[in-house]
Scaffold this motif. Structure first.
Motif, short mmCIF file in Angstrom:
data_model
loop_
_atom_site.label_atom_id
_atom_site.label_comp_id
_atom_site.label_asym_id
_atom_site.label_seq_id
_atom_site.Cartn_x
_atom_site.Cartn_y
_atom_site.Cartn_z
N PHE A 4 0.79 -1.15 0.05
CA PHE A 4 -0.01 0.13 0.04
C PHE A 4 0.84 1.32 0.03
CE2 PHE A 4 -0.88 2.18 3.99
CZ PHE A 4 -1.82 3.28 3.44
N LYS A 203 -6.55 2.64 6.35
CA LYS A 203 -7.86 2.07 5.24
C LYS A 203 -8.04 3.29 4.50
CE LYS A 203 -10.97 2.79 9.15
NZ LYS A 203 -11.86 2.32 10.20
N TYR A 212 -12.65 -0.36 1.65
CA TYR A 212 -12.40 -1.16 0.56
C TYR A 212 -11.08 -1.48 0.31
CZ TYR A 212 -11.77 3.37 -1.87
OH TYR A 212 -11.55 4.61 -2.19
N TRP A 213 -10.03 -0.88 1.11
CA TRP A 213 -8.65 -1.42 1.21
C TRP A 213 -7.98 -1.03 2.33
CZ3 TRP A 213 -3.98 0.97 1.96
CH2 TRP A 213 -2.74 0.13 1.56
N SER A 214 -7.07 -2.02 2.90
CA SER A 214 -6.26 -1.69 4.10
C SER A 214 -5.18 -2.19 3.99
CB SER A 214 -6.91 -2.48 5.22
OG SER A 214 -6.45 -2.53 6.53
N SER A 215 -4.15 -1.26 4.60
CA SER A 215 -2.86 -1.71 4.67
C SER A 215 -2.24 -2.80 5.79
CB SER A 215 -2.11 -0.63 5.42
OG SER A 215 -2.10 -0.45 6.82
N GLN A 270 -8.04 5.71 -5.65
CA GLN A 270 -6.86 4.97 -5.25
C GLN A 270 -5.74 6.04 -4.60
OE1 GLN A 270 -6.50 4.21 -9.58
NE2 GLN A 270 -6.27 2.29 -8.84
N GLN A 289 -2.84 2.00 -4.92
CA GLN A 289 -3.72 0.75 -4.40
C GLN A 289 -4.90 1.42 -4.05
OE1 GLN A 289 -3.35 -1.90 -3.35
NE2 GLN A 289 -1.03 -2.33 -3.25
N PRO A 290 -5.95 0.88 -4.22
CA PRO A 290 -6.12 -0.84 -4.81
C PRO A 290 -5.46 -0.87 -6.15
CG PRO A 290 -8.35 0.03 -4.07
CD PRO A 290 -7.38 1.22 -4.13
N ARG A 291 -5.18 -2.04 -6.36
CA ARG A 291 -4.44 -2.23 -7.73
C ARG A 291 -5.40 -2.01 -8.87
NH1 ARG A 291 -3.18 -7.05 -4.84
NH2 ARG A 291 -1.33 -6.70 -3.42
N GLN A 295 -11.85 -2.03 -8.35
CA GLN A 295 -11.97 -2.28 -6.78
C GLN A 295 -12.43 -1.31 -6.17
OE1 GLN A 295 -7.85 -4.07 -6.33
NE2 GLN A 295 -8.27 -6.07 -7.11
#
Length: 829
Positions: A4, A203, A212-215, A270, A289-291, A295
């Motif tokens: 991340f 996050k 929807y994303w976390s380290s 992102q 991130q997210p890739r 996402q």
């Protein structure tokens, strides 16, 4: 990540530019205000602040940007309260605050928000733009005697600068967050934000609620976030995490100020890290991130369809149009799509369903289990609130959407995860006059039509499948020289992938056995976005590459999104397992002769990939984990050619490396084009580890991080004891060849030079290790320590038979007659 966070792996650098003239003002005081085209500039000339207008917008804002990079906005004061006229608006010190007044009526629109009864009583109040990008409101004089009352570092916008703390106040539960712009022309707070939570993880949230994303949590042992392994590149970036009973925060500083990059919570949802390419005068996206763009939660809004195929990533389905085309043109898709024709459920069963194929379905549906497709269709048809339905044949589930459909994604045609979504539309929005057909009738007709075809071809298909299976079992191959396996065959061969050998950025590896009892290693690939035909073409190309120091590819499997490669099994595993182990593990220490042969064999394999294949193959991920050892400890380079298979997602592989830190060449960080010399850099880092028997970067018992290449370069450049670099476990090895050890250490140091042109080619590395070329004492790499004079002649090896008194021209004159070759750095480049 590098990624991340870098993955946090790369972040913001200061510019080493200076403002022309010494009269630039960096302070707003009682007798100096900011209006119109006036700006203030930090004392070192790095940052500038004043009024700006984003894009074609008619609004003005007070913002900060890099002085030399044409208003790349880093911070905005009045994000959600623009002014209409910069010439009549003014930023000034007033009533104990820094305040922005709008227009002729001088209406306050933004302020530092201090208690005026307290701040107005202090003397000499002024706002200073510092050379770290921090706008500080202070009083009581300059330097250490000044009393800081307010600073912009405590109020970040969408950009993270070195020194800024993204913190969590444990007493109030409030987070200091990065928040995206609403659109490319509207800096007001958008829907996406980055913050630190109570579990010490970062996050990304949509609208402050949907994560929807976390380290992953902070790991105090490894000093990185669990899901951001690119933070291991901490010899370039100095990351710091702090936590006590009242607060937690993460911040960073930088070692090298020559490069410029920025870390942004983007309007795309992102986290992005950009590197400035001076040659092209543009920003290069290095890490995000997210890739995948799709996402990002609700990126395309209600009923919007996201697709990774091409930009724009969002589109509206049949029967829908954009709710705000103006916002979509500014890459703000959050408003989503609206129906062209409203549904008329009250007038009876007149609505129809339009199929959208190859869809990754949204996750906000109601689930009905053990239901057929026909029942699912009729259930939704009878319910006026049902806006869409889908049927999952594998689980026999019916999915029904009573609310707006969110997070729809269009997949590739051969992706097995794809499903068909039936979207409710008014009859007038169904194309090609198909509105008169009911969905149930269409399904019935399709089933009846399919039955006849199934009956006719069923026996033929069974015979063909049996024939192909028997052919594979006999070892016969298809697609040139490779065997094409079915997924079920490999599942059986690996006992349902139960014996895992390892894993990395490309995927996981499992041990298996074929019916003829030969052992294999099966790599289950991840992140492959190619179609069936392109994937097979690339795999067959890889399969034609044969060399004693390369792992042999025996076959492959490609069924939808299931992509697997079948290799020869290497019984002695990977090189890292034989170099890095503690005394409790019962393993034999590799002797020097074997280590040297492993280093030489690896170099030969890479030289073959770079110079002897039809197209130069850049490995991009050289490290001990990717050097495998057969039963005789002969080294085999693994995973070559996979960078091309992964394609545009390869940055994901680099940012998910779980092995060790420090193999990425500087050009990965700066964002310039990657050549074979990136492999040379990684090989040099690995060669140091072969010599020392330990990770290049390790934390000692006194919690100090030590970087072995720095110590090795010091020994080499100061003519120290070369044996001190050797693995202490080899002290009793009587066959250690000091000449071989010296060559290995010197060539390793040459391989990790910052400039690509200063590194030898892998074919020259082979010649040096073989003793054909004699390597000179290398300079100290600048990325390790800035000690090298830029005008110094960069000659990394010379003729072994030449005396030290020979000048450069004499060395070149002997090159044609000597049995040992000679070259200089320029010729190698």
């Amino acid at each position: 990540m590098v990624s991340f966070f870098l993955t946090l792996s790369s972040l913001f650098f200061f510019l080493c530019f200076f403002v022309h003239g010494s009269s630039a003002v960096d302070t707003i005081s009682g007798d100096f205000t900011l209006s119109g085209d006036q700006t203030i500039v930090s004392s070192g000339g790095t940052f500038e602040m004043g009024f700006f207008k984003p894009g074609a917008s008619s609004n003005f804002y007070i913002g900060m940007w890099y002085k030399q990079l044409s208003q790349t906005i880093l911070w905005v004061a009045n994000r959600d309260k623009p002014v209409s006229d910069k010439n009549t608006s003014v930023l000034k010190i007033s009533d104990g605050n820094l305040i922005l007044l709008d227009g002729n009526n001088q209406t306050p629109v933004w302020s530092t928000g201090l208690n005026s009864s307290t701040s107005s009583s202090v003397s000499a109040l002024e706002a200073v733009l510092r050379d770290d990008g921090n706008l500080v409101l202070r009083s009581g004089g300059n330097g250490s005697s000044a009393n800081v009352l307010w600073e912009s570092f405590d109020h970040p916008g969408n950009t993270w600068l070195p020194g800024v703390k993204i913190r969590l106040d444990k007493r109030t539960g409030k987070s200091q967050r990065l928040t995206s712009w609403k659109s490319s022309e509207d800096p007001s707070p958008g829907l996406f934000s980055l913050e630190l939570d109570e579990s010490t993880a970062y996050k990304i949230l949509w609208n402050g609620s949907n994560e929807y994303w976390s380290s992953g949590p902070w790991n105090p042992q490894t000093r990185i976030f669990d899901w951001v392994p690119e933070m291991r590149l901490n010899y370039i970036y100095n990351f710091s995490f702090f936590s006590n009973s009242t607060e937690s925060y993460f911040t960073y500083s930088i070692y090298n100020h020559m490069n410029v990059s920025r870390f942004v919570m983007d309007v795309s949802g992102q986290i992005k890290q950009f590197s400035w390419l001076e040659a092209n005068k543009q920003w290069n996206l290095f890490w995000s991130q997210p890739r995948q763009q799709c996402q990002v939660y609700k990126y395309c809004g209600s009923f919007g369809i996201c697709s990774e195929k091409a930009e724009p990533f969002c589109r509206c389905p049949q029967g829908f149009s954009t709710k705000s085309q103006k916002d979509w043109d500014l890459k703000d898709y959050s408003a989503g799509c609206v129906r062209n024709t409203e549904l008329q459920c009250s007038r009876g069963d007149v609505n129809q369903f339009f199929p959208l194929s190859n869809m990754k379905l949204a996750n906000n549906s109601e689930v009905l289990t053990q239901t057929s497709l026909s029942i699912c269709a009729s259930t939704c048809q009878r319910d006026c609130s049902c806006k869409a339905y889908a049927h999952n044949e594998g689980s026999n589930q019916c999915l029904i959407w009573a609310k707006d459909v969110l997070n729809l994604e269009q997949l590739e045609e051969d992706n097995s995860e794809g499903n068909t979504l039936y979207l409710r539309l008014a009859p007038s929005d169904i194309p090609n006059g198909s509105s008169g057909k009911s969905n149930k009738a269409m399904i019935f007709g399709a089933v009846i039509g399919s039955l006849g075809v199934i009956v006719l071809v069923l026996l033929v298909v069974i015979l063909i499948l049996r024939y192909r299976r028997r052919k594979r079992m006999r070892g016969e191959k298809g697609d040139g020289t490779l065997a094409a396996f079915s997924y079920r065959e490999l599942q059986n061969a690996t006992k349902s992938f139960s014996d895992k050998l390892g894993g990395g950025g490309f995927g996981s590896v499992f041990k298996g056995a074929l019916p003829d009892s030969s052992d294999i290693a099966v790599k289950r690939l991840e992140g492959i976005s190619q179609g069936e035909k392109q994937f097979r073409t690339e795999v067959v190309t890889i399969g034609t590459i044969q060399h004693v120091n390369l792992v042999r590819l025996r076959g492959f499997c490609s069924e939808g999104n299931k992509k697997l490669l079948v290799y020869d099994y290497m019984p002695n595993g990977s090189l890292d397992s034989h170099l890095f182990f503690n005394q409790a593990e019962e393993k034999i220490v590799l002797g020097w002769k074997l280590r040297f042969q492993i280093a030489l064999g690896t170099a030969r394999g890479l030289a073959y990939l770079h110079d002897e294949c039809r197209d130069c193959i850049i490995h991009c991920d050289i490290k001990p984990e990717n050097i495998l050892l057969d039963s005789q400890f002969c080294p085999k380079v693994a995973d070559f050619g996979l960078a091309k298979l992964v394609g545009r997602d390869f940055s994901r592989v680099l940012t998910t490396m779980r092995g060790t830190r420090g193999y990425l060449a500087p050009e990965w960080i700066s964002g310039v084009a990657i050549t074979a010399k990136a492999d040379v850099y990684s090989y040099g880092m690995m060669l140091f580890e072969i010599v020392s028997g330990r990770r290049n970067t390790e934390q000692s018992e006194d919690e100090k991080v030590r970087f072995f290449p720095s110590w090795a370069a010091t020994i080499l450049t100061k003519d120290g004891d070369i044996r001190s670099l050797l693995d202490p476990r080899l002290e009793g090895d009587a066959v250690v060849d000091i000449e071989e050890l010296t060559r290995a250490c010197r060539v390793a140091c040459w391989c990790i030079q910052d400039e690509e042109s200063h590194r030898p080619a892998m074919s020259q590395v082979v010649q040096i290790l073989e003793g054909v070329l004699e390597v000179n004492v290398p300079p100290f790499p600048r990325s390790i320590q800035a000690l090298v004079d830029t005008d110094e002649a960069m000659v990394f090896f010379t003729e072994s038979s030449s005396s030290s008194s020979h000048n450069s021209s004499q060395k070149h004159s002997h090159s044609s007659s000597s049995s040992k070759k000679t070259t200089n750095n320029n010729s190698s480049a």
